[in-house]
Design an enzyme around this catalytic site. Sequence first.
Site, PDB file in Angstrom:
ATOM      1  N   CYS A  53       5.847   6.578   4.424  1.00 12.42           N
ATOM      2  CA  CYS A  53       4.689   5.807   3.954  1.00 12.42           C
ATOM      3  C   CYS A  53       4.133   6.378   2.652  1.00 12.42           C
ATOM      4  CB  CYS A  53       3.583   5.796   5.006  1.00 12.42           C
ATOM      5  SG  CYS A  53       4.097   4.990   6.526  1.00 12.42           S
ATOM      6  N   HIS A 101       0.854  -1.195   0.000  1.00 13.47           N
ATOM      7  CA  HIS A 101       0.000   0.000   0.000  1.00 13.47           C
ATOM      8  C   HIS A 101       0.892   1.248   0.000  1.00 13.47           C
ATOM      9  CE1 HIS A 101      -0.412   1.028   4.592  1.00 13.47           C
ATOM     10  NE2 HIS A 101       0.801   0.669   4.299  1.00 13.47           N
ATOM     11  N   GLU A 140      -1.169  -4.024  11.457  1.00 13.25           N
ATOM     12  CA  GLU A 140      -0.395  -3.636  10.268  1.00 13.25           C
ATOM     13  C   GLU A 140       1.067  -4.056  10.431  1.00 13.25           C
ATOM     14  OE1 GLU A 140      -1.140   0.345   7.972  1.00 13.25           O
ATOM     15  OE2 GLU A 140       0.523   0.617   9.368  1.00 13.25           O
ATOM     16  N   ASP A 172      -5.186 -10.278  -0.594  1.00 11.80           N
ATOM     17  CA  ASP A 172      -3.935 -11.018  -0.414  1.00 11.80           C
ATOM     18  C   ASP A 172      -3.058 -10.953  -1.661  1.00 11.80           C
ATOM     19  OD1 ASP A 172      -2.050 -12.582   0.888  1.00 11.80           O
ATOM     20  OD2 ASP A 172      -2.890 -14.437   0.092  1.00 11.80           O
ATOM     21  N   HIS A 173      -1.799 -10.580  -1.469  1.00  9.30           N
ATOM     22  CA  HIS A 173      -0.825 -10.450  -2.557  1.00  9.30           C
ATOM     23  C   HIS A 173      -1.268  -9.415  -3.595  1.00  9.30           C
ATOM     24  CE1 HIS A 173       0.959 -13.892  -0.634  1.00  9.30           C
ATOM     25  NE2 HIS A 173       2.045 -13.705  -1.339  1.00  9.30           N
ATOM     26  N   HIS A 175       3.055  -4.946   3.950  1.00 12.94           N
ATOM     27  CA  HIS A 175       2.958  -5.531   5.287  1.00 12.94           C
ATOM     28  C   HIS A 175       2.444  -6.966   5.223  1.00 12.94           C
ATOM     29  CE1 HIS A 175       3.588  -1.595   7.062  1.00 12.94           C
ATOM     30  NE2 HIS A 175       2.621  -1.094   6.334  1.00 12.94           N
ATOM     31  N   HIS A 235       5.003   0.400  -0.167  1.00 13.62           N
ATOM     32  CA  HIS A 235       5.748  -0.594   0.613  1.00 13.62           C
ATOM     33  C   HIS A 235       4.711  -1.666   0.978  1.00 13.62           C
ATOM     34  CE1 HIS A 235       3.901   2.243   3.336  1.00 13.62           C
ATOM     35  NE2 HIS A 235       3.891   1.279   4.245  1.00 13.62           N
TER      36      HIS A 235
END
Lengths: 136, 136, 136, 136, 136, 136
Positions: free
Chosen positions: E33, E14, E124, E79-80, E41, E39
């Site tokens: 950020c 994100h 997070e 996801d991914h 998580h 980047h």
Amino acid sequence: MVYLTRRMTFSAAHRLWSSFLSEEENYEVYAKCANPHGHGHNYILEVTVQGMPDERTGMVMNLTDMKKVINEQVVDWVDHKHLNYDVPWLEGVIPTAEMLAIKFWERLERGLPSGMLYEVKLHETENNLATYRGEA
Amino acid sequence: MVYLTRRMTFSAAHRLWSSFLSEEENYEVYAKCANPHGHGHNYILEVTVQGMPDERTGMVMNLTDMKKVINEQVVDWVDHKHLNYDVPWLEGVIPTAEMLAIKFWERLERGLPSGMLYEVKLHETENNLATYRGEA
Amino acid sequence: MVYLTRRMTFSAAHRLWSSFLSEEENYEVYAKCANPHGHGHNYILEVTVQGMPDERTGMVMNLTDMKKVINEQVVDWVDHKHLNYDVPWLEGVIPTAEMLAIKFWERLERGLPSGMLYEVKLHETENNLATYRGEA
Amino acid sequence: MVYLTRRMTFSAAHRLWSSFLSEEENYEVYAKCANPHGHGHNYILEVTVQGMPDERTGMVMNLTDMKKVINEQVVDWVDHKHLNYDVPWLEGVIPTAEMLAIKFWERLERGLPSGMLYEVKLHETENNLATYRGEA
Amino acid sequence: MVYLTRRMTFSAAHRLWSSFLSEEENYEVYAKCANPHGHGHNYILEVTVQGMPDERTGMVMNLTDMKKVINEQVVDWVDHKHLNYDVPWLEGVIPTAEMLAIKFWERLERGLPSGMLYEVKLHETENNLATYRGEA
Amino acid sequence: MVYLTRRMTFSAAHRLWSSFLSEEENYEVYAKCANPHGHGHNYILEVTVQGMPDERTGMVMNLTDMKKVINEQVVDWVDHKHLNYDVPWLEGVIPTAEMLAIKFWERLERGLPSGMLYEVKLHETENNLATYRGEA
């Protein structure tokens, strides 16, 4: 040489009891772990392979393949099972963490490309674990 | 009001099976949790009491006393046991995390000073847990 | 050869201060770890022994015996103590994780069957740890 | 010889994609890890150095210095970055855990006193990690 | 009333960037950020439902059904993925943990039996998380 | 209403000792926690604020600001200190987890925007913690 580790979990029941020992000796050695109906654990299994990363993929081994082998050789057989009764290849094995680590190694070595298996770690609780590297 | 939490662990076997359901329904509802010999978990039990700290000691409750009650009322009965066979006060209870949390609450409420028990959390695996606060 | 690991925890205070250094150098090297009244940690100690599982018991060593040795040789001496003042066998030792790992090894080697001790890991915080395997 | 480990964390995005493979092969090998905009992880990096503790300080290496080197050589470059686009020294590297562990080793070896680096462990998720010890 | 919690994980990229702010303000508010390529998580999502256990099954809700809903409503979508580009129902949403927790709640409420959803927790990193209980 | 939590850690020494009790009573109540030179912990502090996310930033509070307040009001005062001797605003306070949670709440409430503080959790070890929500 790079080492790649895949962690998986399974839940199983077991009872520690040795046919080489008398009932009294069994309770002396295993204490509450010898209770007749067994108890259980959330086992954590860490399997490590070794190798050089393939230049075309950057991978020592595809983690998807690794997971498939671990499931086929070990986890699908032991997850949600009683280790003393439900697993043919554990018949006659006292299911301590040490013995399970050795048996899991033997199964995994058969499923993985030759020479790749480096280490099997089996956590029985947050306070104890056994490690096996195939050393005699 | 301050909340004080004591975490304890125990290892037990259980099998999910309901006498209200047919064999087929049992496997449909509980899947591999219905396997006949049972499986097991490293349960994590978190008990929380509430109160104002005593001015003379700075404590809501002595953690040593709290541990003693949790052991006497719950952990000593279930640790290294099969929850379907070995615990008199769980007879007839389907040992899901939800039902165990309720039963543990009832036992703990009896052992703790009146009105102090605030919450029981029971982790069955690293991925699921039940919480009970005595609410109807 | 199988490796068996027992994890134990203890809480202790310590202060990093060297008699070989001036006051100024001490604060330069140890910074806030040199504060006069000390600070403390929840240490995690992982002791690993090596051996072949006994055929009659399936165990490299009985975890109950292992726990007893670790308590007698180390944990009972350091738990809820100030490592600079309360432990005779740490007198004159700068209590870094590295030095403690070495001293704990020496104590454990004396308590365990000859040749069994493989590794001592001492976690000082979640971000640092020292490992000692008796290597010169 | 004592081993001293410092754990650090960083968050980064990456995409697994190989220029040696066709688009179809890339999706076959990397599956959802090949999604065009990438995904990300909270990486955990554990760096271990080896040595004898200095008699005057009780330290193998000052953890403050160790943290500074790890930040300067690795973490400041990769934290909150996209590993495929933002890190000059990762250009052309497929950012698997294996390849990152090797590249991090090379960077750290340059920043640490000669011969001290023992091991780099890189956890990508709670279920997989790569370990590199500089072995050919 | 018993609360039942299912923990699941997913990995995503994100970037924090607000269309209400100037470029300068964005970097002031979000710092690293806001880096252009994003980047990522390893998110941990904990979903809690409330209810009385069914007498016939001992369950508030079948964990298998719960997992299915969480996958269909949330995890399979994120996801991914890159949360700023790949998820239609997050379009225009600044993907902070707070906003994601609210959006996940809205999706989960639609998939779960009416009135059962009690809480959504979204971790997070190991150091920050947002919790939403549907409160206005 | 969304709840946002920031986790921070610090290491400190403390001794449990009450001026309201005789020496004998102190050892009876606090046992080894009353040892004269104190012991210590790696404390984990979780601070939770409540609020609606700002529409322009998607944030309940900027985590950077939150960290700054927690450091200024609490962590910078207690980290690597002995809680019985080194912290002016803990003078006369018996440093149990319960009393520390209350004192930390009072300090944090002063530093945070009015009405935002929701909860302070203080973990003393992996087995016990105190929670305070400002309730009388």
